[in-house]
Write a protein that holds these residues in place. Structure first.
Motif, mmCIF file in Angstrom:
data_model
loop_
_atom_site.group_PDB
_atom_site.id
_atom_site.type_symbol
_atom_site.label_atom_id
_atom_site.label_comp_id
_atom_site.label_asym_id
_atom_site.label_seq_id
_atom_site.Cartn_x
_atom_site.Cartn_y
_atom_site.Cartn_z
ATOM 1 N N GLU A 9 29.711 42.500 82.024
ATOM 2 C CA GLU A 9 30.793 42.243 82.302
ATOM 3 C C GLU A 9 31.151 40.781 81.744
ATOM 4 O OE1 GLU A 9 31.209 42.580 86.514
ATOM 5 O OE2 GLU A 9 32.415 44.341 86.279
ATOM 6 N N HIS A 10 32.239 40.712 80.770
ATOM 7 C CA HIS A 10 32.544 39.318 79.838
ATOM 8 C C HIS A 10 31.365 38.756 79.577
ATOM 9 C CE1 HIS A 10 36.350 40.577 81.668
ATOM 10 N NE2 HIS A 10 35.952 40.700 82.711
ATOM 11 N N LEU A 11 30.479 39.140 79.004
ATOM 12 C CA LEU A 11 29.285 38.453 78.319
ATOM 13 C C LEU A 11 29.511 37.486 77.027
ATOM 14 C CD1 LEU A 11 26.113 38.072 78.990
ATOM 15 C CD2 LEU A 11 26.000 40.044 77.329
ATOM 16 N N SER A 12 29.542 36.315 77.095
ATOM 17 C CA SER A 12 29.421 35.547 75.840
ATOM 18 C C SER A 12 28.031 35.012 75.705
ATOM 19 C CB SER A 12 30.439 34.750 76.213
ATOM 20 O OG SER A 12 31.852 34.935 76.037
ATOM 21 N N ASP A 23 32.899 37.678 75.243
ATOM 22 C CA ASP A 23 33.512 38.447 76.335
ATOM 23 C C ASP A 23 33.464 40.107 76.153
ATOM 24 O OD1 ASP A 23 35.259 38.492 78.510
ATOM 25 O OD2 ASP A 23 37.108 38.948 77.274
ATOM 26 N N LEU A 24 32.204 40.289 76.121
ATOM 27 C CA LEU A 24 31.654 41.534 75.942
ATOM 28 C C LEU A 24 31.605 42.437 77.061
ATOM 29 C CD1 LEU A 24 29.107 43.171 73.217
ATOM 30 C CD2 LEU A 24 28.757 43.737 75.682
ATOM 31 N N SER A 25 32.172 43.628 77.346
ATOM 32 C CA SER A 25 31.954 44.451 78.566
ATOM 33 C C SER A 25 31.266 45.880 78.036
ATOM 34 C CB SER A 25 33.325 44.657 79.210
ATOM 35 O OG SER A 25 33.487 43.166 79.889
ATOM 36 N N LEU A 26 30.480 46.385 78.941
ATOM 37 C CA LEU A 26 30.232 47.595 78.628
ATOM 38 C C LEU A 26 29.452 48.234 79.811
ATOM 39 C CD1 LEU A 26 29.254 49.760 76.262
ATOM 40 C CD2 LEU A 26 26.939 48.335 76.428
ATOM 41 N N VAL A 60 26.482 32.323 78.300
ATOM 42 C CA VAL A 60 27.370 30.981 78.378
ATOM 43 C C VAL A 60 28.468 31.364 79.537
ATOM 44 C CG1 VAL A 60 26.918 29.653 76.711
ATOM 45 C CG2 VAL A 60 28.799 31.499 76.417
ATOM 46 N N ALA A 61 28.369 33.136 79.657
ATOM 47 C CA ALA A 61 29.617 33.635 80.646
ATOM 48 C C ALA A 61 29.131 35.004 80.807
ATOM 49 C CB ALA A 61 30.924 33.235 80.062
ATOM 50 N N GLY A 62 29.454 35.447 82.016
ATOM 51 C CA GLY A 62 29.375 36.885 81.992
ATOM 52 C C GLY A 62 28.146 37.261 82.979
ATOM 53 N N THR A 63 27.998 38.661 83.277
ATOM 54 C CA THR A 63 26.999 38.961 83.795
ATOM 55 C C THR A 63 26.439 40.386 83.447
ATOM 56 O OG1 THR A 63 28.569 40.340 85.465
ATOM 57 C CG2 THR A 63 27.740 38.160 86.119
ATOM 58 N N ILE A 64 25.209 40.503 83.666
ATOM 59 C CA ILE A 64 24.466 41.729 83.146
ATOM 60 C C ILE A 64 23.898 42.067 84.341
ATOM 61 C CG2 ILE A 64 23.002 43.107 81.925
ATOM 62 C CD1 ILE A 64 23.078 40.564 79.793
ATOM 63 N N ARG A 65 24.169 43.720 84.992
ATOM 64 C CA ARG A 65 23.434 44.170 85.962
ATOM 65 C C ARG A 65 22.900 45.377 85.446
ATOM 66 N NH1 ARG A 65 28.330 42.668 88.413
ATOM 67 N NH2 ARG A 65 28.886 45.094 88.543
ATOM 68 N N VAL A 66 21.434 45.655 86.096
ATOM 69 C CA VAL A 66 20.853 46.494 85.703
ATOM 70 C C VAL A 66 20.663 47.384 87.027
ATOM 71 C CG1 VAL A 66 18.851 47.921 84.665
ATOM 72 C CG2 VAL A 66 19.999 46.029 83.471
ATOM 73 N N ALA A 67 20.771 48.568 87.268
ATOM 74 C CA ALA A 67 20.588 49.244 88.761
ATOM 75 C C ALA A 67 21.053 48.236 89.706
ATOM 76 C CB ALA A 67 19.180 49.848 89.027
ATOM 77 N N ALA A 72 20.239 38.041 85.253
ATOM 78 C CA ALA A 72 20.197 36.700 84.459
ATOM 79 C C ALA A 72 18.876 35.872 84.590
ATOM 80 C CB ALA A 72 21.436 35.979 85.011
ATOM 81 N N ALA A 73 18.513 35.861 85.905
ATOM 82 C CA ALA A 73 17.527 34.965 86.402
ATOM 83 C C ALA A 73 16.189 35.617 86.247
ATOM 84 C CB ALA A 73 17.612 34.566 87.771
ATOM 85 N N LEU A 74 15.937 36.956 85.701
ATOM 86 C CA LEU A 74 14.615 37.644 85.544
ATOM 87 C C LEU A 74 14.015 37.065 84.051
ATOM 88 C CD1 LEU A 74 15.272 41.085 86.897
ATOM 89 C CD2 LEU A 74 14.639 39.251 87.906
ATOM 90 N N SER A 75 12.642 36.837 84.110
ATOM 91 C CA SER A 75 12.001 36.560 82.920
ATOM 92 C C SER A 75 11.899 37.968 82.085
ATOM 93 C CB SER A 75 10.700 35.924 83.224
ATOM 94 O OG SER A 75 9.978 37.197 83.866
ATOM 95 N N PRO A 76 11.680 37.774 80.781
ATOM 96 C CA PRO A 76 11.424 38.815 80.031
ATOM 97 C C PRO A 76 10.471 39.949 80.836
ATOM 98 C CG PRO A 76 11.358 37.063 78.524
ATOM 99 C CD PRO A 76 11.387 36.479 80.118
ATOM 100 N N GLU A 77 9.337 39.395 81.258
ATOM 101 C CA GLU A 77 8.212 40.402 81.791
ATOM 102 C C GLU A 77 8.635 41.118 83.077
ATOM 103 O OE1 GLU A 77 7.900 37.047 81.234
ATOM 104 O OE2 GLU A 77 6.619 36.128 82.648
ATOM 105 N N GLU A 78 9.587 40.255 83.778
ATOM 106 C CA GLU A 78 10.241 40.892 84.929
ATOM 107 C C GLU A 78 11.120 41.991 84.802
ATOM 108 O OE1 GLU A 78 10.092 36.954 88.250
ATOM 109 O OE2 GLU A 78 11.424 37.081 86.583
ATOM 110 N N ARG A 79 11.812 41.728 83.646
ATOM 111 C CA ARG A 79 12.955 42.735 83.218
ATOM 112 C C ARG A 79 12.018 44.067 82.843
ATOM 113 N NH1 ARG A 79 17.741 39.523 80.062
ATOM 114 N NH2 ARG A 79 17.529 37.594 81.612
ATOM 115 N N ALA A 80 11.154 43.796 82.019
ATOM 116 C CA ALA A 80 10.117 44.885 81.655
ATOM 117 C C ALA A 80 9.782 45.663 82.655
ATOM 118 C CB ALA A 80 9.268 44.521 80.598
#
Lengths: 251, 418
Positions: A9-12, A23-26, A60-67, A72-80
């Protein structure tokens, strides 16, 4: 009603202060295959790197939610380990690191996150054999150094091998079809199709229609200038193939 | 007959050897303590030289040696530079091998050795060789007369003080041997060892040597290796060092006959304030002859390492091949690595290359591994393991066992839960 698997949502996003995504949303539902197309420099690869958590890309703006989880606060390895997989456009070569050793460590990291026991080399062997068969990859590649000296096609196949092995919930494949000959494209597409399931989501980033003939998407989104400028069903990809990206700008 | 001699050296040897020591001390005095103004010492932090507060040498028990022994090898123990037969293994029955103190060699050979050392001292420019010859009066002489199946493990224990050792390895034609040379500074490790190793390989002789120094924050180690290689002979040399308060290796190889070849590979893993400096001088006197060098340095914290290599291909040594590479990783902004690979080619028809790279762990590689679920520490360990792989896989099984037991190499692969 459950939240979609991927909600952006509204990712910049900036790279070294230069805005790339604006301001990308998907949204991608469970079980959905979403294709993201777009011209060069539109921000497609940036989107995949941001989802992977690459430190050079600043949200710089927006959120990403997976499941349902804000990553946002997860490290690359935590995301994997949570089940996000990025198949890179240019997989790096890692000299000296045995491919099978790496694959086992990666799978064990994922299994640990799923509260499954880790596998030793003997326990891992059948998993690897099955996955390599699914992507029609010669067993010789398990003893090679990770991506080192691989052809472009073999690197992409190795990415699909990892996806098949790690069984992520969300896979983002960044131009996995580039550099593949017709036979390799067919094999990779087969690997992707066998990965599809109602529990998983798949984002295919591609320039061309040819992959989408083999992996039929449920939705197609066009990224241009850092935003989604058009969305539709699979027919949109055919229209883009026929008319080019300029057509969207002229609409 | 295999021999691990324990009988005393004849008086004639003792007097001649003592006289040589006097010459060596005079030569050392003439050279003076090294300074960084000398090309061969330019990268060494020499202040450590004056900081050694040596502990007194002490008795060493077999129990202290056992952790360093490796099954399937013949342990030969030197304590503070002196061969200690009672702490060593008996030689395998039938092994075509003589092992003794230099003074216990047959008279003609002992005299030849003294003459050779004396000639060397006349033109010696490396002070650590002078130190070794001055004080290493009771070292080790090895004569290999055929194919020695079981590797020799020379365990050089330093218990304290300022010590010296000489080791001579003479390979007859067609002889072959695997040698592991392990330097062990025993606690409290306040000691210094200067070791001079001479290797002469006859025609078609093969030597596979591994030198291991497990590292110490306080010990000092200076080694000088001089090898001469005969027709179609081969020296395969591998070193693994963890660094010490001051450590330096000078390795010279003279490829003196057609078909001679030398393969050198070394890995220095340096942490804290340790340092290790490799200096190689390879001379292709005739062709065809082959030299390959692969040196790798990893420096963390405030460690200091260097590689200074020179390959000389002399006039007429046509068809020689020489490759020289130094690859380094700097893991900390305070660590320092110097690199100086050099070629000096005076022949027309040769193949030679040299190169050096110093960098950090690749951020792209780290990110790629992280993106597959590996924590940073595990990803770094995996990359370090990958960096050292081409040296690690050169090791013989006993060498691998020794390094694994003492955790001397980065783990590869690292455990998944690291």
């Amino acid at each position: 009603m459950a939240e979609p698997l991927l909600v952006i949502e509204h990712l910049s996003v900036n790279v070294e202060s230069t805005p790339i995504l604006k301001d990308l949303s998907l949204r991608v539902e469970h079980g959905e295959v979403a294709a993201i197309m777009g011209p060069n420099g539109s921000g497609k690869s940036t989107l995949s790197k941001v989802l992977a958590g690459h430190p050079s890309y600043q949200v710089v703006a927006g959120t990403i939610r997976v499941a349902g989880v804000d990553i946002a606060a997860l490290s690359p390895e935590e995301r994997a380990r949570s089940g996000i997989f990025i198949g890179f456009q240019y997989p790096v070569e890692v000299p000296g690191v045995n491919n099978a050793d790496f694959l086992r460590l990666a799978l064990n990291a994922r299994r640990t996150a799923q509260s499954l026991p880790e596998l030793d080399a003997a326990g891992f062997a059948p998993f690897l054999r099955t996955a390599m068969e699914r992507v029609e990859m010669d067993e010789l590649y398990k003893d090679r150094q990770l991506n080192a000296g691989f052809s472009g096609g073999q690197k992409k196949r190795n990415e699909i091998l990892q996806m098949v092995l790690l069984e992520p919930v969300l896979a983002v494949l960044d131009e996995t079809d580039s550099g593949l000959d017709i036979d390799a494209l067919r094999v990779v597409a087969h690997g992707i199709n066998t990965f599809r399931s109602p529990q998983r989501g798949l984002v295919l980033i591609t320039h061309y229609q040819r992959l989408l003939e083999l992996v039929v998407p449920d939705s197609v989104h066009v990224l241009s200038g850092g935003r989604i400028v058009a969305s539709g069903r699979k027919e949109l990809a055919l229209e883009l193939e026929a008319k080019g990206y300029d057509w969207l700008d002229k609409r | 007959m295999p021999q691990l001699a324990g009988s005393p050296a004849p008086t004639s040897w003792s007097a001649a050897r003592a006289a040589l020591s006097v010459v060596a001390r005079e030569r050392a005095r003439a050279l003076g303590l090294p300074t960084t103004a000398l090309e061969d010492w330019r990268y060494v932090a020499l202040t450590a030289l004056s900081r050694l507060q040596a502990a007194a040498p002490r008795a060493v028990s077999r129990d202290e040696i056992i952790p360093w022994t490796v099954p399937g090898t013949t342990s030969v123990v030197l304590v503070d530079g002196q061969l200690r037969a009672e702490l060593s293994d008996p030689l395998p029955a039938g092994a075509p091998l003589i092992l003794c103190e230099p003074g216990q060699l047959p008279e003609a050979q002992a005299s030849a050795l003294l003459r050779r050392w004396s000639d060397r001292l006349a033109g010696e420019t490396d002070i650590s060789a002078c130190w070794a010859l001055a004080d290493g009066e009771r070292g080790l002489a090895v004569q290999v007369q055929g194919a020695v199946v079981q590797p020799l493990h020379l365990i050089s224990i330093t218990s304290g003080g300022v010590c010296a050792a000489t080791v001579t390895i003479t390979m007859q034609a067609n002889a072959s041997v695997t040698v592991i040379l392990t330097h062990v500074p025993l606690a409290p490790s306040r000691c210094s060892l200067a070791l001079d190793l001479e290797l002469a390989a006859g025609a078609q002789a093969t030597v596979d040597e591994l030198q291991v120094a497990p590292g110490s924050d306080t010990a000092q180690l200076f080694t000088v290796v001089r090898s001469q290689l005969g027709r179609d002979s081969r020296l395969r040399w591998t070193s693994v060092h963890r660094g010490c308060a001051l450590g330096r290796s000078r390795l010279e190889a003279l490829l003196g006959a057609p078909g001679a070849s030398v393969e050198l590979a070394a890995l220095s893993l340096l942490r804290a304030t340790s340092q290790w400096h490799d200096l190689t001088r390879i001379a292709h006197a005739v062709g065809p002859s082959t030299s390959q060098q692969l040196y790798k340095t990893i420096a963390d914290d405030a460690a200091l390492g260097s590689f200074d290599g020179l390959v000389s291909i002399r006039p007429g040594a046509d068809l020689s091949e020489a490759r020289q590479r130094h690859q380094s990783l700097l893991l900390s902004p305070k660590a320092r690595i110097d690199s100086r690979p050099q070629l000096d080619i005076a022949a027309d028809d040769v193949t030679a290359s040299h190169g050096s790279s110093i960098g950090q762990l690749s951020a792209d590689e780290l990110f790629y591994l992280q993106s597959r679920g590996l924590p940073v520490a595990q990803a770094r360990a995996l990359l370090l393991g990958g960096f050292v792989q081409d040296i690690a896989r050169r090791l013989s099984p006993p060498g691998q066992a020794l390094l694994a037991r003492h955790d001397l190499l980065p783990q590869h692969p690292a455990p998944a839960t690291a």
